[in-house]
Design a protein around this motif. Structure first.
Motif, PDB file in Angstrom:
ATOM      1  N   UNK A  39      12.009   4.919  -7.023  1.00  0.00           N
ATOM      2  CA  UNK A  39      10.853   4.869  -5.921  1.00  0.00           C
ATOM      3  C   UNK A  39       9.820   5.739  -6.542  1.00  0.00           C
ATOM      4  N   UNK A  40      10.019   6.573  -7.547  1.00  0.00           N
ATOM      5  CA  UNK A  40       8.751   7.463  -8.011  1.00  0.00           C
ATOM      6  C   UNK A  40       7.684   6.554  -8.938  1.00  0.00           C
ATOM      7  N   UNK A  41       6.545   6.664  -8.341  1.00  0.00           N
ATOM      8  CA  UNK A  41       5.462   6.005  -9.349  1.00  0.00           C
ATOM      9  C   UNK A  41       4.946   7.080 -10.068  1.00  0.00           C
ATOM     10  N   UNK A  42       4.874   8.164  -9.725  1.00  0.00           N
ATOM     11  CA  UNK A  42       4.407   9.344 -10.916  1.00  0.00           C
ATOM     12  C   UNK A  42       4.553  10.859 -10.149  1.00  0.00           C
ATOM     13  N   UNK A  43       4.392  11.834 -10.810  1.00  0.00           N
ATOM     14  CA  UNK A  43       4.596  13.204 -10.525  1.00  0.00           C
ATOM     15  C   UNK A  43       3.193  13.522 -11.063  1.00  0.00           C
ATOM     16  N   UNK A  44       2.415  14.686 -10.285  1.00  0.00           N
ATOM     17  CA  UNK A  44       1.310  15.355 -10.553  1.00  0.00           C
ATOM     18  C   UNK A  44       1.137  16.360 -10.120  1.00  0.00           C
ATOM     19  N   UNK A  87       3.365  27.996   0.625  1.00  0.00           N
ATOM     20  CA  UNK A  87       2.672  28.971   0.905  1.00  0.00           C
ATOM     21  C   UNK A  87       1.267  28.474   1.314  1.00  0.00           C
ATOM     22  N   UNK A  88       0.586  29.074   2.232  1.00  0.00           N
ATOM     23  CA  UNK A  88      -0.781  28.770   2.421  1.00  0.00           C
ATOM     24  C   UNK A  88      -1.959  28.962   1.326  1.00  0.00           C
ATOM     25  N   UNK A  89      -1.384  30.166   0.395  1.00  0.00           N
ATOM     26  CA  UNK A  89      -2.319  30.716  -0.594  1.00  0.00           C
ATOM     27  C   UNK A  89      -2.288  30.024  -2.069  1.00  0.00           C
ATOM     28  N   UNK A  90      -1.279  29.104  -2.066  1.00  0.00           N
ATOM     29  CA  UNK A  90      -1.420  28.269  -3.081  1.00  0.00           C
ATOM     30  C   UNK A  90      -2.564  27.561  -3.698  1.00  0.00           C
ATOM     31  N   UNK A  91      -2.810  27.524  -4.898  1.00  0.00           N
ATOM     32  CA  UNK A  91      -4.161  26.997  -5.499  1.00  0.00           C
ATOM     33  C   UNK A  91      -4.005  25.585  -5.997  1.00  0.00           C
ATOM     34  N   UNK A  92      -2.599  25.189  -6.354  1.00  0.00           N
ATOM     35  CA  UNK A  92      -2.272  23.845  -6.568  1.00  0.00           C
ATOM     36  C   UNK A  92      -1.088  23.499  -6.006  1.00  0.00           C
ATOM     37  N   UNK A  93      -0.721  22.031  -5.890  1.00  0.00           N
ATOM     38  CA  UNK A  93       0.364  21.615  -5.431  1.00  0.00           C
ATOM     39  C   UNK A  93       1.038  20.929  -6.310  1.00  0.00           C
ATOM     40  N   UNK A  94       2.278  20.519  -6.279  1.00  0.00           N
ATOM     41  CA  UNK A  94       3.086  19.454  -6.921  1.00  0.00           C
ATOM     42  C   UNK A  94       3.524  18.446  -6.003  1.00  0.00           C
ATOM     43  N   UNK A  95       3.261  17.095  -6.705  1.00  0.00           N
ATOM     44  CA  UNK A  95       3.509  16.044  -5.690  1.00  0.00           C
ATOM     45  C   UNK A  95       4.357  15.064  -6.597  1.00  0.00           C
ATOM     46  N   UNK A  96       5.167  14.264  -5.592  1.00  0.00           N
ATOM     47  CA  UNK A  96       5.811  13.131  -6.412  1.00  0.00           C
ATOM     48  C   UNK A  96       5.444  12.095  -5.470  1.00  0.00           C
ATOM     49  N   UNK A  97       4.806  11.165  -6.023  1.00  0.00           N
ATOM     50  CA  UNK A  97       4.342   9.927  -5.325  1.00  0.00           C
ATOM     51  C   UNK A  97       5.231   8.936  -5.318  1.00  0.00           C
ATOM     52  N   UNK A  98       5.691   8.324  -4.342  1.00  0.00           N
ATOM     53  CA  UNK A  98       6.905   7.433  -4.116  1.00  0.00           C
ATOM     54  C   UNK A  98       6.173   6.176  -3.283  1.00  0.00           C
ATOM     55  N   UNK A  99       7.037   5.098  -3.933  1.00  0.00           N
ATOM     56  CA  UNK A  99       6.293   3.692  -3.170  1.00  0.00           C
ATOM     57  C   UNK A  99       7.690   3.431  -2.212  1.00  0.00           C
ATOM     58  N   UNK A 100       7.230   3.007  -1.155  1.00  0.00           N
ATOM     59  CA  UNK A 100       8.244   2.709  -0.117  1.00  0.00           C
ATOM     60  C   UNK A 100       7.533   1.367   0.663  1.00  0.00           C
ATOM     61  N   UNK A 101       8.363   0.146   0.387  1.00  0.00           N
ATOM     62  CA  UNK A 101       7.814  -1.158   0.785  1.00  0.00           C
ATOM     63  C   UNK A 101       6.397  -1.389   0.801  1.00  0.00           C
ATOM     64  N   UNK A 102       6.130  -1.022  -0.709  1.00  0.00           N
ATOM     65  CA  UNK A 102       4.439  -1.223  -0.970  1.00  0.00           C
ATOM     66  C   UNK A 102       3.612  -0.141  -0.371  1.00  0.00           C
ATOM     67  N   UNK A 103       3.958   0.864   0.234  1.00  0.00           N
ATOM     68  CA  UNK A 103       3.499   1.834   0.954  1.00  0.00           C
ATOM     69  C   UNK A 103       3.543   2.993   0.019  1.00  0.00           C
ATOM     70  N   UNK A 104       2.639   4.031  -0.118  1.00  0.00           N
ATOM     71  CA  UNK A 104       2.743   5.332  -1.007  1.00  0.00           C
ATOM     72  C   UNK A 104       2.671   6.525  -0.158  1.00  0.00           C
ATOM     73  N   UNK A 105       3.404   7.416  -0.448  1.00  0.00           N
ATOM     74  CA  UNK A 105       3.540   8.761   0.233  1.00  0.00           C
ATOM     75  C   UNK A 105       3.738   9.878  -0.805  1.00  0.00           C
TER      76      UNK A 105
END
Length: 167
Positions: A39-44, A87-105
Motif C-alpha cells: 500500500x506504500x507509494x513512497x516515503x519522503x 512535536x510542534x517545533x520540528x523542522x521536517x516531517x517523515x511521511x509514508x504516502x499510502x494508496x487506499x482505493x486510488x486515494x492517497x494519504x
C-alpha cells in the motif's frame, strides 16, 4: 565476453515467496508499527512548510501537501492512534504516502526504520488483550518479535476511520 543468465538460488526464492514486505514505522520510543509495503507509494522527508494547515480539521489532520500534482491529506498517525503527537517545533516531517482505493494519504510519523519481511502466517489477531482496545480498529493484527509487539496497520481502516470521515 561470456554472460551467464541471472539465476536466483531456490532457497532465496522460497523466502521471497513466503514473506511479505513491511515498512517499519516508529511512533514514539516504545511503539513500532508495520505498514504493508503493497500500500506504500513512497516515503519522503519534507519541510514543515510543505504542509498547508487547514482550519476546522480534526486534531490529527496536519493539513494538505502537494505531491506530484496531487493534493494529499497529511495525518499525524501518532495523534490519530492516541499516542503522544509529534512535536510542534520540528523542522521536517517523515511521511509514508499510502494508496487506499486510488486515494492517497500521507501518514506522518516520528521515523521510518526500513523495510522488513515477515511471513504473513506470523500475524496474530489483535484481540485478546495483546493490542490495546483503541488500536484494534486500525490494525490487521500483530507480530510478536522477541519482547516486542509489532502492530500491522490496516491502511484502509485508517483512511476510513471516523476521525478522517469527510476528508
Amino acid at each position: 565476453m561470456n554472460v551467464a543468465p541471472l539465476t536466483i538460488a531456490p532457497e532465496l526464492l522460497d523466502i521471497q515467496l513466503s514473506t511479505q514486505a513491511f515498512l517499519r514505522l516508529r511512533l514514539d520510543p516504545q511503539t513500532l508499527l508495520l505498514l504493508p509495503m503493497d500500500s506504500v507509494l513512497e516515503v519522503l522527508t519534507l519541510p514543515v512548510q510543505r504542509i498547508s494547515v487547514m482550519p476546522n480539521m480534526p486534531r490529527c489532520v496536519m493539513g494538505l501537501l502537494n505531491r506530484r500534482s496531487r493534493v494529499i491529506w497529511a495525518v499525524d498517525l501518532a495523534q490519530m492512534l492516541g499516542v503522544i503527537p509529534l512535536e510542534s517545533h520540528l523542522q521536517q516531517f517523515t511521511a509514508a504516502i499510502v494508496n487506499v482505493q486510488n486515494d492517497r494519504l500521507g501518514l506522518i510519523v516520528r521515523s521510518i526504520e526500513g523495510v522488513q519481511r515477515y511471513n504473513p502466517d506470523l500475524i496474530q489477531s489483535p484481540l485478546g488483550g495483546v493490542v490495546e482496545e483503541r488500536w484494534v480498529p486500525y490494525v490487521r493484527g500483530c507480530i510478536l518479535e522477541g519482547s516486542e509487539i509489532l502492530m500491522v496497520l490496516d491502511p484502509q481502516s485508517i483512511a476510513q476511520s471516523a476521525q478522517l470521515k469527510g476528508l
